[in-house]
Write an enzyme that holds these catalytic residues in place. Sequence first.
Site, mmCIF file in Angstrom:
data_model
loop_
_atom_site.group_PDB
_atom_site.id
_atom_site.type_symbol
_atom_site.label_atom_id
_atom_site.label_comp_id
_atom_site.label_asym_id
_atom_site.label_seq_id
_atom_site.Cartn_x
_atom_site.Cartn_y
_atom_site.Cartn_z
ATOM 1 C CB VAL B 30 -0.967 0.008 1.211
ATOM 2 C CG1 VAL B 30 -1.741 1.319 1.289
ATOM 3 C CG2 VAL B 30 -1.934 -1.169 1.123
ATOM 4 N N PRO B 50 11.007 0.207 8.812
ATOM 5 C CG PRO B 50 10.484 -1.073 10.684
ATOM 6 C CD PRO B 50 9.874 -0.157 9.682
ATOM 7 N N GLY B 53 10.663 -4.576 6.298
ATOM 8 C CA GLY B 53 9.287 -4.594 5.804
ATOM 9 C C GLY B 53 9.103 -3.937 4.453
ATOM 10 C CG ASP B 115 -6.770 -1.149 5.509
ATOM 11 O OD1 ASP B 115 -7.559 -1.010 4.573
ATOM 12 O OD2 ASP B 115 -5.778 -1.905 5.476
#
Lengths: 276, 276
Positions: B30, B50, B53, B115
């Site tokens: 996203v 980080p 990720g 979200d």
Amino acid sequence: MHPSVLGGASLLIAWQLKDKHVLIVGGGDVASGRIESVLAADARVTIISPSSGLHPLAKQYIEGSYPITYHDRTFGGAEDLSGVDMVLTAIDDVSQSRTICALCRDLKIPVNVADIPDSCDFFFGSQIRDGPLQILVSTNGQSPKLANIIKRKIEKHLPEHAGNAIAAVGRLRTLLKERAPGVGGEVSKRRMKWMVDVCNSWDMEELAQLDEQTMKKLLDAGWENGTVPNPRDLGMRWKWPTNVSTAINTAVPALTFVAGAACASILLLSRLSRSR
Amino acid sequence: MHPSVLGGASLLIAWQLKDKHVLIVGGGDVASGRIESVLAADARVTIISPSSGLHPLAKQYIEGSYPITYHDRTFGGAEDLSGVDMVLTAIDDVSQSRTICALCRDLKIPVNVADIPDSCDFFFGSQIRDGPLQILVSTNGQSPKLANIIKRKIEKHLPEHAGNAIAAVGRLRTLLKERAPGVGGEVSKRRMKWMVDVCNSWDMEELAQLDEQTMKKLLDAGWENGTVPNPRDLGMRWKWPTNVSTAINTAVPALTFVAGAACASILLLSRLSRSR
């Protein structure tokens, strides 16, 4: 988009104005359009404009039962910006416009000054609305007229019942969340995947016809078994006639073929009967 | 829009990010989409995530030659928001997301938390881009998948060369402003009216072909005399082949008719020759 063509665009977004306070300075035809747009987004509106300059549409809004506070005067300074979340100005006075813009920037209030691009944090464009469906056509200030022409072309080709289909899918998603609650993680991914499958399997007209009872059937037969049943299997019938243009598109070649055959037959038979 | 159907919408706008500073918290898929969107709008970007990720696309942007500052860590608090004009977060940590949102609202920085609708000042949607043309399809959060399906339908029906036509009209408008300068008043209205006449008289393909020399001719022959000459009168020829689908749409019925006639003739003649 390939990274090499990045740049030159705006960030197109759907700004939320529910219960936000929007100040509109001006009351002419441009301001009237702005009033309509922000009311559609559930904003509380304050309009500052001498009544002598009010467009009939602006007047209609001010006199109607809308959440509008109206001041019959010109812009008064920083005190007019207290508690304001967004400012839209559409007045002829360029220096006044620039003053308002500077104040807004000091106060970090998003501002749009009609006709002065460098005093705008954002631009408007041509818009389409069909219930929960909204479409914005922007030419990044290059040609408002072409934005309008393209908007009308898009409108002509929008799927019928798109707005109803979106509303139904939104409701189905809510019911699914009640049945399989949880934020994030596996259940969230499974829900998302199943909703995508439904949207891919059913066409827009079928989705638009989903009523509460059929949604329940769809969830029972589909979600619980990890499949997407056919609309007919759930006992759905057509409420709307099938798309007329599709029917015509199918019929026209057949009829043209028949017409060709008929013409040739008549011509041949008449010639042959004469030659006998 | 009839006043009675006002409400329930968002305000769709084209937000300006040129030289603005956008903070993106997160580096997954996203976040990668967000990075692309804000780079396309000429923002300076700071990414906090980080490195473990990072999605490959986010990595590609960070390692490419883009105006991106990257911090290999999690969000550090209010000091990360200093000098930031917009914040987009896309991380799995809901409580961290809500903290960032609260800080942004204190500082009046527009924020979107992926979200979590109530932590969003604005939403994204499905987008189309063709040069200066940008289109946003929003379902107001009801169905991202249907937004995508509708976007693809629109793409299929967009006029060919729309982006080029808009760029040409934008350039023509600039040249016209040089020839007939002035902000507001009569000249402004006359310019706007003539530009609208041009857009209404020429089709998208013709506008897209306007080069600098033809623009000059158009201004000489058209603007100076208050008319809009025909493209042929300015010596324009087709650079692009005429629209192939239009040609096919015209030819198919004729060919179908001929096929019908041919089939009927063959059938009739063979029967007649046998019966003789």
